[in-house]
Design a protein around this motif. Structure first.
Motif, PDB file in Angstrom:
ATOM      1  N   TYR A  33       2.644  -4.199   1.999  1.00 20.66           N
ATOM      2  CA  TYR A  33       2.296  -3.398   0.839  1.00 20.66           C
ATOM      3  C   TYR A  33       3.603  -3.142   0.085  1.00 20.66           C
ATOM      4  O   TYR A  33       4.635  -2.897   0.703  1.00 20.66           O
ATOM      5  CB  TYR A  33       1.701  -2.052   1.259  1.00 20.66           C
ATOM      6  N   MET A  34       3.529  -3.172  -1.230  1.00 22.92           N
ATOM      7  CA  MET A  34       4.701  -2.918  -2.048  1.00 22.92           C
ATOM      8  C   MET A  34       4.457  -1.693  -2.927  1.00 22.92           C
ATOM      9  O   MET A  34       3.398  -1.560  -3.539  1.00 22.92           O
ATOM     10  CB  MET A  34       5.028  -4.127  -2.918  1.00 22.92           C
ATOM     11  N   ASP A  35       5.458  -0.823  -2.949  1.00 26.39           N
ATOM     12  CA  ASP A  35       5.361   0.422  -3.703  1.00 26.39           C
ATOM     13  C   ASP A  35       6.516   0.541  -4.683  1.00 26.39           C
ATOM     14  O   ASP A  35       7.592  -0.029  -4.476  1.00 26.39           O
ATOM     15  CB  ASP A  35       5.445   1.634  -2.761  1.00 26.39           C
ATOM     16  N   TRP A  36       6.286   1.321  -5.706  1.00 26.02           N
ATOM     17  CA  TRP A  36       7.348   1.806  -6.579  1.00 26.02           C
ATOM     18  C   TRP A  36       7.387   3.332  -6.468  1.00 26.02           C
ATOM     19  O   TRP A  36       6.338   3.996  -6.510  1.00 26.02           O
ATOM     20  CB  TRP A  36       7.109   1.422  -8.033  1.00 26.02           C
ATOM     21  N   GLY A 101       1.626  -3.052   7.356  1.00 26.59           N
ATOM     22  CA  GLY A 101       0.450  -2.349   7.843  1.00 26.59           C
ATOM     23  C   GLY A 101      -0.390  -1.792   6.721  1.00 26.59           C
ATOM     24  O   GLY A 101      -0.632  -2.463   5.732  1.00 26.59           O
ATOM     25  N   THR A 102      -0.802  -0.559   6.853  1.00 26.98           N
ATOM     26  CA  THR A 102      -1.719   0.038   5.886  1.00 26.98           C
ATOM     27  C   THR A 102      -0.957   0.647   4.712  1.00 26.98           C
ATOM     28  O   THR A 102       0.245   0.889   4.784  1.00 26.98           O
ATOM     29  CB  THR A 102      -2.566   1.127   6.556  1.00 26.98           C
ATOM     30  N   VAL A 103      -1.708   0.920   3.655  1.00 27.37           N
ATOM     31  CA  VAL A 103      -1.094   1.482   2.453  1.00 27.37           C
ATOM     32  C   VAL A 103      -0.682   2.930   2.708  1.00 27.37           C
ATOM     33  O   VAL A 103      -1.298   3.653   3.490  1.00 27.37           O
ATOM     34  CB  VAL A 103      -2.077   1.421   1.262  1.00 27.37           C
ATOM     35  N   SER A 104       0.386   3.332   2.053  1.00 26.16           N
ATOM     36  CA  SER A 104       0.806   4.728   2.074  1.00 26.16           C
ATOM     37  C   SER A 104       1.515   5.044   0.774  1.00 26.16           C
ATOM     38  O   SER A 104       2.155   4.178   0.189  1.00 26.16           O
ATOM     39  CB  SER A 104       1.735   5.008   3.253  1.00 26.16           C
ATOM     40  N   THR A 105       1.369   6.284   0.332  1.00 28.40           N
ATOM     41  CA  THR A 105       2.099   6.746  -0.845  1.00 28.40           C
ATOM     42  C   THR A 105       3.202   7.721  -0.452  1.00 28.40           C
ATOM     43  O   THR A 105       3.817   8.337  -1.322  1.00 28.40           O
ATOM     44  CB  THR A 105       1.138   7.421  -1.831  1.00 28.40           C
ATOM     45  N   ALA A 106       3.439   7.852   0.829  1.00 31.92           N
ATOM     46  CA  ALA A 106       4.438   8.795   1.326  1.00 31.92           C
ATOM     47  C   ALA A 106       5.798   8.132   1.445  1.00 31.92           C
ATOM     48  O   ALA A 106       5.940   7.070   2.068  1.00 31.92           O
ATOM     49  CB  ALA A 106       4.010   9.349   2.679  1.00 31.92           C
ATOM     50  N   ARG A 107       6.774   8.778   0.879  1.00 31.11           N
ATOM     51  CA  ARG A 107       8.138   8.247   0.886  1.00 31.11           C
ATOM     52  C   ARG A 107       8.609   7.924   2.302  1.00 31.11           C
ATOM     53  O   ARG A 107       9.205   6.860   2.536  1.00 31.11           O
ATOM     54  CB  ARG A 107       9.067   9.289   0.241  1.00 31.11           C
ATOM     55  N   ASP A 108       8.336   8.787   3.239  1.00 30.84           N
ATOM     56  CA  ASP A 108       8.844   8.610   4.593  1.00 30.84           C
ATOM     57  C   ASP A 108       8.146   7.493   5.364  1.00 30.84           C
ATOM     58  O   ASP A 108       8.587   7.133   6.458  1.00 30.84           O
ATOM     59  CB  ASP A 108       8.730   9.924   5.373  1.00 30.84           C
ATOM     60  N   ASP A 109       7.063   6.967   4.831  1.00 34.04           N
ATOM     61  CA  ASP A 109       6.336   5.885   5.504  1.00 34.04           C
ATOM     62  C   ASP A 109       6.849   4.503   5.123  1.00 34.04           C
ATOM     63  O   ASP A 109       6.407   3.510   5.696  1.00 34.04           O
ATOM     64  CB  ASP A 109       4.845   5.953   5.165  1.00 34.04           C
ATOM     65  N   MET A 110       7.735   4.414   4.146  1.00 33.56           N
ATOM     66  CA  MET A 110       8.233   3.115   3.717  1.00 33.56           C
ATOM     67  C   MET A 110       9.214   2.555   4.744  1.00 33.56           C
ATOM     68  O   MET A 110       9.992   3.298   5.360  1.00 33.56           O
ATOM     69  CB  MET A 110       8.923   3.228   2.365  1.00 33.56           C
ATOM     70  N   HIS A 111       9.199   1.233   4.907  1.00 37.25           N
ATOM     71  CA  HIS A 111      10.058   0.587   5.885  1.00 37.25           C
ATOM     72  C   HIS A 111      11.341   0.025   5.279  1.00 37.25           C
ATOM     73  O   HIS A 111      12.362  -0.057   5.951  1.00 37.25           O
ATOM     74  CB  HIS A 111       9.283  -0.521   6.599  1.00 37.25           C
ATOM     75  N   TYR A 112      11.273  -0.395   4.044  1.00 34.37           N
ATOM     76  CA  TYR A 112      12.445  -0.962   3.378  1.00 34.37           C
ATOM     77  C   TYR A 112      12.532  -0.431   1.954  1.00 34.37           C
ATOM     78  O   TYR A 112      11.504  -0.210   1.306  1.00 34.37           O
ATOM     79  CB  TYR A 112      12.369  -2.497   3.348  1.00 34.37           C
TER      80      TYR A 112
END
Length: 123
Positions: A33-36, A101-112
């Motif tokens: 999953y990719m987030d901004w 894994g699954t989607v998250s919008t939480a900053r602390d859940d990001m891996h990279y």
């Protein structure tokens, strides 16, 4: 291991548009999953948008819904953030992040994380 490099930031007038890009290293880009996220001066880093591994599902913060569009090109290992109708309150450093894994919008859940690109919107 995934390395992320953002680009496309700059100075734009209110009402204008910018497109951010985030290039990822590695052959497993399509599994993340990719987030901004973004962080304005003196504020916490906040979620902006996320896109699923296939690109078929997207998520947005209420503050950008209808103005920003997240997309990805797995063949190019790149995720994009198209930002339209920019407002001065969109001024921030924008960060790309990856999560397995699954989607998250939480900053602390990001891996990279990438190192960010600065967007400045003048009034």
């Amino acid at each position: 291991q995934v390395q992320l490099v953002e680009s496309g930031g700059g100075l734009v007038q209110a009402g204008g548009s910018l497109r951010l890009s985030c290039a990822a290293s590695g052959r497993t880009f399509s599994t993340y999953y990719m987030d901004w996220f973004r962080q304005a001066p003196g504020k916490e880093r906040e979620f902006v948008a996320a896109v699923s591994q296939s690109g078929g599902t997207t998520y947005y913060a209420d503050s950008v819904k209808g103005r920003f569009t997240i997309s990805r090109d797995n063949a190019k290992n790149t995720v994009y953030l198209q930002m339209n109708s920019l407002k001065p309150e969109d001024t921030a450093v924008y960060y790309c992040a990856a999560r397995s894994g699954t989607v998250s919008t939480a900053r602390d859940d990001m891996h990279y994380w990438g190192k960010g690109t600065l967007v400045t919107v003048s009034s």
